[in-house]
Scaffold this active site. Sequence first.
Site, PDB file in Angstrom:
ATOM      1  N   GLY A  47       0.822  -1.204   0.000  1.00  0.00           N
ATOM      2  CA  GLY A  47       0.000   0.000   0.000  1.00  0.00           C
ATOM      3  C   GLY A  47       0.854   1.252   0.000  1.00  0.00           C
ATOM      4  O   GLY A  47       0.566   2.194   0.719  1.00  0.00           O
ATOM      5  N   HIS A  48       1.912   1.227  -0.820  1.00  0.00           N
ATOM      6  CA  HIS A  48       2.794   2.386  -0.926  1.00  0.00           C
ATOM      7  C   HIS A  48       3.609   2.308  -2.213  1.00  0.00           C
ATOM      8  O   HIS A  48       3.595   1.298  -2.905  1.00  0.00           O
ATOM      9  CB  HIS A  48       3.730   2.479   0.286  1.00  0.00           C
ATOM     10  CG  HIS A  48       4.696   1.341   0.399  1.00  0.00           C
ATOM     11  ND1 HIS A  48       4.404   0.207   1.111  1.00  0.00           N
ATOM     12  CD2 HIS A  48       5.933   1.168  -0.111  1.00  0.00           C
ATOM     13  CE1 HIS A  48       5.438  -0.624   1.024  1.00  0.00           C
ATOM     14  NE2 HIS A  48       6.374  -0.058   0.285  1.00  0.00           N
ATOM     15  N   ALA A  49       4.315   3.388  -2.482  1.00  0.00           N
ATOM     16  CA  ALA A  49       5.279   3.442  -3.588  1.00  0.00           C
ATOM     17  C   ALA A  49       6.569   4.029  -3.035  1.00  0.00           C
ATOM     18  O   ALA A  49       6.570   4.666  -1.985  1.00  0.00           O
ATOM     19  CB  ALA A  49       4.746   4.310  -4.721  1.00  0.00           C
ATOM     20  N   ARG A  94       2.508  -0.481  -4.990  1.00  0.00           N
ATOM     21  CA  ARG A  94       2.414  -1.930  -4.810  1.00  0.00           C
ATOM     22  C   ARG A  94       1.516  -2.272  -3.638  1.00  0.00           C
ATOM     23  O   ARG A  94       1.514  -1.580  -2.620  1.00  0.00           O
ATOM     24  CB  ARG A  94       3.786  -2.566  -4.630  1.00  0.00           C
ATOM     25  CG  ARG A  94       4.456  -2.516  -3.277  1.00  0.00           C
ATOM     26  CD  ARG A  94       5.128  -1.232  -2.850  1.00  0.00           C
ATOM     27  NE  ARG A  94       5.791  -0.486  -3.860  1.00  0.00           N
ATOM     28  CZ  ARG A  94       7.035  -0.667  -4.258  1.00  0.00           C
ATOM     29  NH1 ARG A  94       7.785  -1.547  -3.669  1.00  0.00           N
ATOM     30  NH2 ARG A  94       7.557   0.068  -5.205  1.00  0.00           N
TER      31      ARG A  94
END
Length: 130
Positions: A47-49, A94
Amino acid sequence: MNSKIINLPKIEDTRGNLSVIEKNNIPFSIKRVYYLYDVPSGAERGGHAHKEQEEFIVSVSGSFDVILNNGEHEESYTLNKPNQGLYVAQKTWRELRNFSSGAVCLVVSSGEFDEDDYIRDFEDFLNYLK
């Protein structure tokens, strides 16, 4: 999308198989390695990039799905082979989902932990790409 599945060398032996992650089979120098395990049923990770870091994700045991988004296109990968991993390019959102019981997710990163390199909100990610 610049992300892709990379096959690792698989050395087969009657005593068990061996696979190796080295700088010559992933496209970056390794600075950090961590792993996720005992992920509860239905839980999601990621839940981040990352702005700059690249990652290589391997299912050492069990299976899980990795959903990638580059702001224009979304792709889903099921990782379930310990001799195969997913290269995740920088500036790629992702999410990790659908962990099987006993799954172990190994992540090899091009950088040490740096909170400033993370984008943790999808709308912020889309704005960052503009």
